[in-house]
Design a protein around this motif. Structure first.
Motif, short mmCIF file in Angstrom:
data_model
loop_
_atom_site.label_atom_id
_atom_site.label_comp_id
_atom_site.label_asym_id
_atom_site.label_seq_id
_atom_site.Cartn_x
_atom_site.Cartn_y
_atom_site.Cartn_z
N THR A 90 -14.03 -8.62 -35.85
CA THR A 90 -14.40 -8.95 -37.53
C THR A 90 -15.90 -9.61 -37.48
N ALA A 102 -21.69 -0.07 -43.82
CA ALA A 102 -20.40 -0.31 -43.76
C ALA A 102 -19.77 0.99 -43.24
N HIS A 106 -17.45 0.88 -39.44
CA HIS A 106 -16.12 1.15 -39.59
C HIS A 106 -15.75 2.26 -38.52
N ASP A 111 -12.95 -4.08 -37.33
CA ASP A 111 -11.70 -4.12 -38.03
C ASP A 111 -11.72 -4.47 -39.57
N ARG A 112 -12.48 -5.63 -39.66
CA ARG A 112 -12.49 -6.21 -40.87
C ARG A 112 -13.75 -6.84 -41.21
N ILE A 113 -13.83 -7.38 -42.31
CA ILE A 113 -15.48 -7.95 -42.72
C ILE A 113 -15.00 -9.20 -43.63
N ALA A 144 -17.91 -1.38 -48.65
CA ALA A 144 -16.98 -1.93 -47.37
C ALA A 144 -15.60 -1.63 -47.75
N LEU A 149 -12.99 -1.20 -44.87
CA LEU A 149 -13.10 -2.43 -44.09
C LEU A 149 -12.21 -3.61 -44.76
#
Ligand code: SAM
Length: 320
Positions: A90, A102, A106, A111-113, A144, A149
């Motif tokens: 992340t 973004a 991805h 995986d995530r933000i 995002a 994300l």
């Protein structure tokens, strides 16, 4: 990796740079405080490969300074995301440069933000960040989310008399977009004790204010997460809000973190001056693993049971 107090350490915060394009008043000591160090991407990759393969690190959060300012951020994410057995990669950002990056992040396997956003008021945003513009961060969040994300977390540092009047509005804005909104107490890190003295809003009060507007039901947070999470309904929105209380209710007993700065220093506790220098195990090309193991084991063995609150430098240098 087990520290001297029996805590399992499986989360790494890796700072990619101590440079930032904002200068938040609780994070950056002054306007002219310029830091420009970028981590060597080969060192970052080798370090994470070693920590995941040999020392049980499973969750990596890229941070800074502002990690999106690193010139090789997308390539680095692409390489790191392929490492096994890493469970989660992340990144924490102020969102200023997020809209443009973004999709690539991805696609590279992020995986995530988490996006830091303290207010929806453009003038207040400019004041808190010493000159930042709100619109790019809001646009970055929307992009995002569109790029997947998600779940995107919004981190809000709450300060009395600065942005505490806007917490319900921020919660609603984030929840309408499917974000998890997390409210943090301001911390006395480095030269910022005075900010805490003047502006701390205790987590209990944050919860009370949110409860005046929304129905909150406490839910268990995943291991390694310092937040107290609530399922939220009300005012036409539903979702999850979290509150993090590092200052009034430190969660040291549940800490699973290790930090490495962009300059190669291991920091086992953000509230402690205890550090170790990994550069002595890196010759610019190769990591001397036996030497790195020794350095890591010694510093983790000294990880404080409870943060002694004597940190001399601010989060921009450590990695937030
Ligand atoms: N530039 C990125 C960002 O804005 O998220 C990453 C680095 S920043 C240091 C990470 C987080 O640390 C931000 O959410 C910021 O608000 C938080 N932070 C910095 N100093 C703090 C302090 N004294 N108390 C609480 N949070 C702090």
């Amino acid at each position: 990796m087990i520290d001297g107090c029996g805590r399992e350490i499986d989360h790494l915060r890796l700072s990619l740079t101590d440079h930032c394009n904002l200068a938040c008043r609780y994070c950056v000591p002054g306007r002219g405080h310029h830091l420009y160090h970028m981590i060597d991407p080969n060192f970052a990759l080798r370090l994470v490969e070693w920590l995941t393969r040999k020392h049980g690190i499973r969750h990596v959060r890229l941070t800074g300074g502002e990690p999106l300012l690193h010139p090789h951020i997308v390539q680095l994410v692409a390489c790191l995301s392929k490492l096994r057995p890493l469970h989660e990669l992340t990144l924490t950002t102020n969102g200023q440069a997020l809209a443009a990056k973004a999709a690539a992040l991805h696609a590279a396997g992020l995986d995530r933000i988490n996006v830091s956003l303290d207010t929806l008021d453009p003038h207040r945003f400019e004041w808190i960040t010493r000159g930042g513009q709100l619109a790019p961060t809001l646009g970055g969040i929307e992009t995002a989310i569109h790029e997947g994300l998600t779940p995107l977390k919004i981190n809000v540092v709450v300060q009395r008399g600065v942005n505490d009047g806007g917490i319900c509005e921020l919660a609603e804005w984030g929840l309408r977009r499917g974000c998890i909104v997390r409210f943090l107490e301001v911390m006395p890190i480095g030269p910022f004790q005075h900010v805490v003295d003047q502006h701390l809003v205790p987590a209990a009060e944050i919860v009370q204010r949110l409860a005046e507007r929304f129905d909150l039901r406490s839910i268990p947070a995943p291991p390694g997460q310092p937040a107290v999470d609530f399922a939220v309904t009300g005012d036409g929105v539903r979702g999850v809000i979290g509150v993090i209380a590092p200052t009034t209710q430190p969660f040291c007993g549940r800490c699973r973190r290790l930090r490495v700065t962009s300059r190669g220093y291991v920091i086992p506790c953000v509230h402690d001056r205890n550090t170790a220098n990994l550069n002595t195990a890196w010759d610019g090309v190769e990591l001397d693993e036996p030497r790195a193991d020794e350095i890591l084991e010694a510093v983790i063995g000294r990880k404080a049971p409870v943060g002694p609150m004597n940190q001399a430098v601010s989060l921009i240098r450590i990695g937030g």
